[in-house]
Design a protein around this motif. Structure first.
Motif, PDB file in Angstrom:
ATOM      1  N   LEU A 100      18.512 -38.392   3.414  1.00  0.00           N
ATOM      2  CA  LEU A 100      19.534 -39.352   2.979  1.00  0.00           C
ATOM      3  C   LEU A 100      20.457 -39.689   4.146  1.00  0.00           C
ATOM      4  CD1 LEU A 100      21.055 -40.744   0.511  1.00  0.00           C
ATOM      5  CD2 LEU A 100      22.517 -38.732   0.577  1.00  0.00           C
ATOM      6  N   CYS A 101      20.777 -40.931   4.254  1.00  0.00           N
ATOM      7  CA  CYS A 101      21.757 -41.355   5.257  1.00  0.00           C
ATOM      8  C   CYS A 101      22.673 -42.372   4.611  1.00  0.00           C
ATOM      9  CB  CYS A 101      21.050 -41.959   6.465  1.00  0.00           C
ATOM     10  SG  CYS A 101      22.175 -42.605   7.705  1.00  0.00           S
ATOM     11  N   LEU A 102      23.960 -42.158   4.742  1.00  0.00           N
ATOM     12  CA  LEU A 102      24.938 -43.094   4.201  1.00  0.00           C
ATOM     13  C   LEU A 102      25.876 -43.478   5.340  1.00  0.00           C
ATOM     14  CD1 LEU A 102      26.865 -42.666   0.865  1.00  0.00           C
ATOM     15  CD2 LEU A 102      28.061 -43.370   2.911  1.00  0.00           C
ATOM     16  N   PHE A 108      37.169 -49.762  12.834  1.00  0.00           N
ATOM     17  CA  PHE A 108      36.237 -50.159  13.876  1.00  0.00           C
ATOM     18  C   PHE A 108      35.075 -49.191  14.008  1.00  0.00           C
ATOM     19  CE2 PHE A 108      40.312 -52.013  15.088  1.00  0.00           C
ATOM     20  CZ  PHE A 108      39.939 -53.341  15.152  1.00  0.00           C
ATOM     21  N   ALA A 109      35.267 -48.023  13.427  1.00  0.00           N
ATOM     22  CA  ALA A 109      34.239 -46.993  13.588  1.00  0.00           C
ATOM     23  C   ALA A 109      33.303 -46.988  12.387  1.00  0.00           C
ATOM     24  CB  ALA A 109      34.897 -45.631  13.740  1.00  0.00           C
ATOM     25  N   THR A 110      32.120 -46.498  12.614  1.00  0.00           N
ATOM     26  CA  THR A 110      31.158 -46.349  11.530  1.00  0.00           C
ATOM     27  C   THR A 110      30.976 -44.872  11.257  1.00  0.00           C
ATOM     28  OG1 THR A 110      30.008 -48.340  12.170  1.00  0.00           O
ATOM     29  CG2 THR A 110      28.802 -46.800  10.800  1.00  0.00           C
ATOM     30  N   LEU A 111      31.257 -44.515  10.032  1.00  0.00           N
ATOM     31  CA  LEU A 111      31.098 -43.130   9.647  1.00  0.00           C
ATOM     32  C   LEU A 111      29.718 -42.941   9.043  1.00  0.00           C
ATOM     33  CD1 LEU A 111      33.472 -40.804   9.324  1.00  0.00           C
ATOM     34  CD2 LEU A 111      32.514 -40.885   7.047  1.00  0.00           C
ATOM     35  N   LYS A 112      29.086 -41.868   9.423  1.00  0.00           N
ATOM     36  CA  LYS A 112      27.701 -41.668   9.015  1.00  0.00           C
ATOM     37  C   LYS A 112      27.558 -40.274   8.412  1.00  0.00           C
ATOM     38  CE  LYS A 112      23.172 -41.893  11.254  1.00  0.00           C
ATOM     39  NZ  LYS A 112      22.568 -42.225  12.543  1.00  0.00           N
ATOM     40  N   ILE A 113      26.984 -40.240   7.244  1.00  0.00           N
ATOM     41  CA  ILE A 113      26.738 -38.967   6.570  1.00  0.00           C
ATOM     42  C   ILE A 113      25.239 -38.818   6.426  1.00  0.00           C
ATOM     43  CG2 ILE A 113      27.005 -37.694   4.409  1.00  0.00           C
ATOM     44  CD1 ILE A 113      29.608 -39.297   3.995  1.00  0.00           C
ATOM     45  N   THR A 114      24.715 -37.734   6.911  1.00  0.00           N
ATOM     46  CA  THR A 114      23.293 -37.473   6.697  1.00  0.00           C
ATOM     47  C   THR A 114      23.154 -36.122   6.009  1.00  0.00           C
ATOM     48  OG1 THR A 114      23.069 -36.476   8.868  1.00  0.00           O
ATOM     49  CG2 THR A 114      22.506 -38.805   8.691  1.00  0.00           C
ATOM     50  N   THR A 190      24.682 -32.992  -4.431  1.00  0.00           N
ATOM     51  CA  THR A 190      24.673 -31.830  -3.548  1.00  0.00           C
ATOM     52  C   THR A 190      24.107 -32.332  -2.234  1.00  0.00           C
ATOM     53  OG1 THR A 190      22.445 -31.165  -4.149  1.00  0.00           O
ATOM     54  CG2 THR A 190      24.230 -30.243  -5.450  1.00  0.00           C
ATOM     55  N   LEU A 191      24.667 -31.887  -1.148  1.00  0.00           N
ATOM     56  CA  LEU A 191      24.296 -32.429   0.154  1.00  0.00           C
ATOM     57  C   LEU A 191      23.851 -31.307   1.097  1.00  0.00           C
ATOM     58  CD1 LEU A 191      27.317 -34.868   0.527  1.00  0.00           C
ATOM     59  CD2 LEU A 191      24.974 -35.528   0.042  1.00  0.00           C
ATOM     60  N   PRO A 192      22.638 -30.789   0.918  1.00  0.00           N
ATOM     61  CA  PRO A 192      22.190 -29.726   1.823  1.00  0.00           C
ATOM     62  C   PRO A 192      22.066 -30.261   3.249  1.00  0.00           C
ATOM     63  CG  PRO A 192      20.375 -30.495   0.445  1.00  0.00           C
ATOM     64  CD  PRO A 192      21.609 -31.144  -0.066  1.00  0.00           C
ATOM     65  N   GLY A 193      22.480 -29.465   4.190  1.00  0.00           N
ATOM     66  CA  GLY A 193      22.413 -29.866   5.593  1.00  0.00           C
ATOM     67  C   GLY A 193      23.325 -31.028   5.903  1.00  0.00           C
ATOM     68  N   LEU A 194      24.485 -31.029   5.263  1.00  0.00           N
ATOM     69  CA  LEU A 194      25.436 -32.134   5.448  1.00  0.00           C
ATOM     70  C   LEU A 194      25.848 -32.289   6.904  1.00  0.00           C
ATOM     71  CD1 LEU A 194      27.564 -34.167   4.186  1.00  0.00           C
ATOM     72  CD2 LEU A 194      29.115 -32.230   4.235  1.00  0.00           C
ATOM     73  N   ASN A 195      25.867 -33.505   7.342  1.00  0.00           N
ATOM     74  CA  ASN A 195      26.327 -33.814   8.683  1.00  0.00           C
ATOM     75  C   ASN A 195      27.184 -35.071   8.595  1.00  0.00           C
ATOM     76  OD1 ASN A 195      26.629 -34.553  11.358  1.00  0.00           O
ATOM     77  ND2 ASN A 195      24.597 -33.770  11.920  1.00  0.00           N
ATOM     78  N   LEU A 196      28.418 -34.956   9.020  1.00  0.00           N
ATOM     79  CA  LEU A 196      29.357 -36.067   8.903  1.00  0.00           C
ATOM     80  C   LEU A 196      29.884 -36.391  10.289  1.00  0.00           C
ATOM     81  CD1 LEU A 196      31.769 -36.459   6.032  1.00  0.00           C
ATOM     82  CD2 LEU A 196      32.773 -36.592   8.263  1.00  0.00           C
TER      83      LEU A 196
ATOM     84  N   LEU B 120      34.367 -37.079  -0.210  1.00  0.00           N
ATOM     85  CA  LEU B 120      34.551 -36.062   0.831  1.00  0.00           C
ATOM     86  C   LEU B 120      35.934 -36.182   1.463  1.00  0.00           C
ATOM     87  CD1 LEU B 120      31.098 -36.335   2.660  1.00  0.00           C
ATOM     88  CD2 LEU B 120      31.710 -34.725   0.885  1.00  0.00           C
ATOM     89  N   GLY B 121      36.928 -36.332   0.609  1.00  0.00           N
ATOM     90  CA  GLY B 121      38.296 -36.442   1.099  1.00  0.00           C
ATOM     91  C   GLY B 121      38.502 -37.668   1.952  1.00  0.00           C
ATOM     92  N   GLY B 122      38.054 -38.812   1.401  1.00  0.00           N
ATOM     93  CA  GLY B 122      38.175 -40.044   2.174  1.00  0.00           C
ATOM     94  C   GLY B 122      37.443 -39.927   3.495  1.00  0.00           C
TER      95      GLY B 122
END
Lengths: 202, 412
Positions: A100-102, A108-114, A190-196, B120-122
């Motif tokens: 999963l990638c969000l 200006f920044a792009t936040l990425k959650i994998t 649930t986000l196993p191996g969460l990377n933010l 996730l807390g904003g």
């Protein structure tokens, strides 16, 4: 007279006290992140009005519905300088996603959650309002095309307007899912191996 | 109090008192500036500000219009409640700085809790702002000890409640001691002790958070899954709401509309499960394809299909499979909304049931148009149709397979 009171009323930050509370708070924050990454904790997402992208290499879901919705935004920053947008609402009662990638643009920044690279991300009661959704292949079982959107029952509590066209299926499997969405609601993950992190979009 | 003298020597805000000595000679802008500065410095301003920003950032990351919040229900509401209360904490820290301990600790806890409830807390940004702001507000020390140098300050009537509160909070006393500790070594012990004592309680309170949160999430996560599970099992076959609609629907169809054409096999639809007849009334929905291969096809008469606009006469076909090449599903509404799914290959297999108000296409070089008024007279069980258009379809099948699909939305 007030002047003197004012001077005496001036406060300041005691940095020792600051440390006393910030340290355990940061420790707890780290624990939260770790627990989430180990999928002990389930987290909720609610996004609306901000475009974001979700991709997954494989989605398996139980209970699928889809119908068109007209979403409203507070601001007129949606495509076409309007505060209304037509979106396809897809709802899945229970889903397993791998890789999963969000990504969402914040300023200006792009936040990425994998997450879900090793074991699957699980989600329940997901509703995503998207303007683009594509995939390599999709398989639906016990499918109904053209069901009235107000009579769909696959995801409890999620129904469309009466008379609207809806899709409805008992299970769904999509490979190479890619969706560009404006809203997601009530999703518990649930986000196993969460990377933010900040990075390039998905 | 002995800390009185310590206070006097403290180099806390010497410049400030200088400024105030000359306040009368200053212009209104400068005075306003000083008033603002005074307001700012008599409360945990920066802590409150960071907390408010943190809560606001979370809300912006959610940015929900009201209908969606209502649509979400109580579970999703927490996602908005937490940042709203966080903002409230920040505002109340400004308005009632005396309650700083309560609001600042609450803000830290809420900021941490937002990890679970609010994106996730904003996306962590709001969480950090809230935690740092809460800690700043907690660490902020009011300067209004009972020993200010000017004599009239001693008699300030506003002093009484704050002292009473301080007794409860045990806040100012230790603060005063700590302050004194800066200058007088003997006092350092008590100041230290007070500090560490509070540190202990804070750590206890904060370390209770993950436990609370774990309990919360345990309680929260099953609740959505609990409700679906009972409905999950039966939902496959019929949906309770759709089930009753079936019985009146097909039974009425064969008799009144009873096709004049002999080839029609009337009778109710097969044992397909009590699925449909709650078809969409949308006027512009369609299934189209460059070419379609229909196998095991039979025309089963004209059915009265229930829609929200009442019963609609529709052609009823059953088949074992329908494979569409360059097919598209268009779900359109009268107001111009539409959701389209285009795919290079779209296959419906197993107990395929199709209702439609109109079917057009080219069969073996001959253009055909079927409607309930002019239903098909004879139709071979395996048919290839090109330029197929099925209007206002209701289709169900055991499996739908779609390859390389693309969904788009439009508003005309």
């Amino acid at each position: 007279m007030t002047q003197n009171a004012a001077v005496s009323g001036y406060g300041r930050v005691r940095w020792r006290r600051f440390a006393v509370i910030i340290m355990p708070a940061l420790a707890v924050a780290i624990v939260l992140v770790v627990l989430t990454a180990q999928s002990v904790l389930a987290v909720s997402f609610a996004i609306s009005g901000i475009p974001f992208t979700v991709t997954a290499s494989q989605l398996n879901g139980q209970g699928f519905e889809q119908f068109g919705v007209l979403d409203h935004s507070i601001t007129k920053d949606l495509p076409g300088n309007t505060n209304q947008i037509v979106l396809a609402a897809s709802a899945i009662r229970s889903a397993q996603l791998s890789h999963l990638c969000l990504s969402v643009a914040i300023g200006f920044a792009t936040l990425k959650i994998t997450a879900g690279d090793s074991s699957d991300v699980t989600g329940s009661d997901l509703v995503i309002d998207a303007d683009r959704l594509s995939g390599g292949s999709a398989t639906f079982t016990k499918m109904a095309i053209g069901q009235d959107a107000s009579t769909v029952t696959q995801v409890p509590g999620v129904r469309g307007p009466a008379g609207d066209f809806a899709l409805d299926s008992q299970t769904v499997a999509i490979t190479d899912l890619r969706t560009h969405a404006y809203a997601t609601t009530a999703g518990t993950f649930t986000l196993p191996g969460l990377n933010l992190r900040f990075g390039s979009p998905c | 109090m002995t800390s009185h003298d310590a206070r006097d020597t403290e180099p806390g805000n010497p410049d400030a008192s200088d400024e105030y000595d000359t306040i009368e000679e200053l212009g209104p802008i400068r005075q306003a500036l000083l008033a603002w500065q005074r307001w700012r410095r008599t409360r945990p301003f920066w802590g409150g500000l960071l907390i408010i920003l943190g809560g606001a950032e979370m809300l912006i990351s959610e940015q929900a219009p009201l209908p969606i919040i209502i649509h979400v229900g109580i579970q999703g509401l927490a996602g908005y409640l937490v940042p709203i209360v966080l903002v409230l904490c920040g505002v109340l820290l400004w308005l009632t700085p005396l309650q700083q301990t309560f609001y600042s600790v609450l803000a830290v806890l809420l900021a941490l809790g937002s990890w679970i409830t609010s994106n996730l807390g904003g996306f962590f940004i709001g969480l950090m702002l809230g935690v740092v702001g809460g800690a700043l507000a907690f660490a902020w020390q009011r300067g209004d000890d009972p020993e200010p140098s000017p004599p009239d300050a001693l008699m300030r009537p506003g002093k009484a409640p704050s002292e009473g509160l301080n007794l409860i909070l045990g806040d100012d006393a230790t603060g005063g001691d700590e302050r004194a500790a800066d200058d007088t070594p003997p006092r350092a012990d008590s100041g230290e002790a007070g500090g560490s004592g509070r540190a202990g309680t804070v750590i206890m309170a904060v370390s209770a958070v993950p436990v609370m949160l774990a309990v919360l999430s345990q309680g929260a996560s099953p609740s959505p899954s609990l409700t679906p599970s009972p409905s999950a099992l039966p939902s496959g076959t019929p949906s309770p709401s759709a089930a009753p609609s079936l019985s009146p629907t097909p039974s009425t169809s064969p008799s009144p509309t009873g096709m004049p054409t002999g080839s029609v096999s009337p009778g109710p639809p097969r044992q397909h499960g009590p699925r449909p007849p709650a078809a969409a009334a949308g006027a512009v929905s369609s299934i189209t394809a460059m070419s379609a291969v229909l196998t095991g096809l039979s025309f089963d008469g004209v059915a009265q299909v229930r829609t929200t606009d009442g019963f609609v006469s529709m052609l009823m076909f059953t088949m074992s499979s329908m494979t569409l090449t360059d097919g598209a599903l268009q779900g359109g509404e009268p107001d111009g909304r539409s959701v389209g799914t285009a795919s290079s290959l779209l296959g419906l297999t197993g107990n395929v049931l199709l209702y439609t108000t109109k079917l057009t296409g080219v069969v073996q070089g001959v253009a055909v148009t079927y409607t309930p008024e002019s239903p098909p007279v004879k139709i071979s069980s395996d048919t290839t149709v090109t330029d197929l258009v099925i209007d206002q379809p209701y289709a169900s099948a055991d499996t739908l397979q779609v390859s390389a699909f693309q969904q788009t939305v439009a508003r005309t």
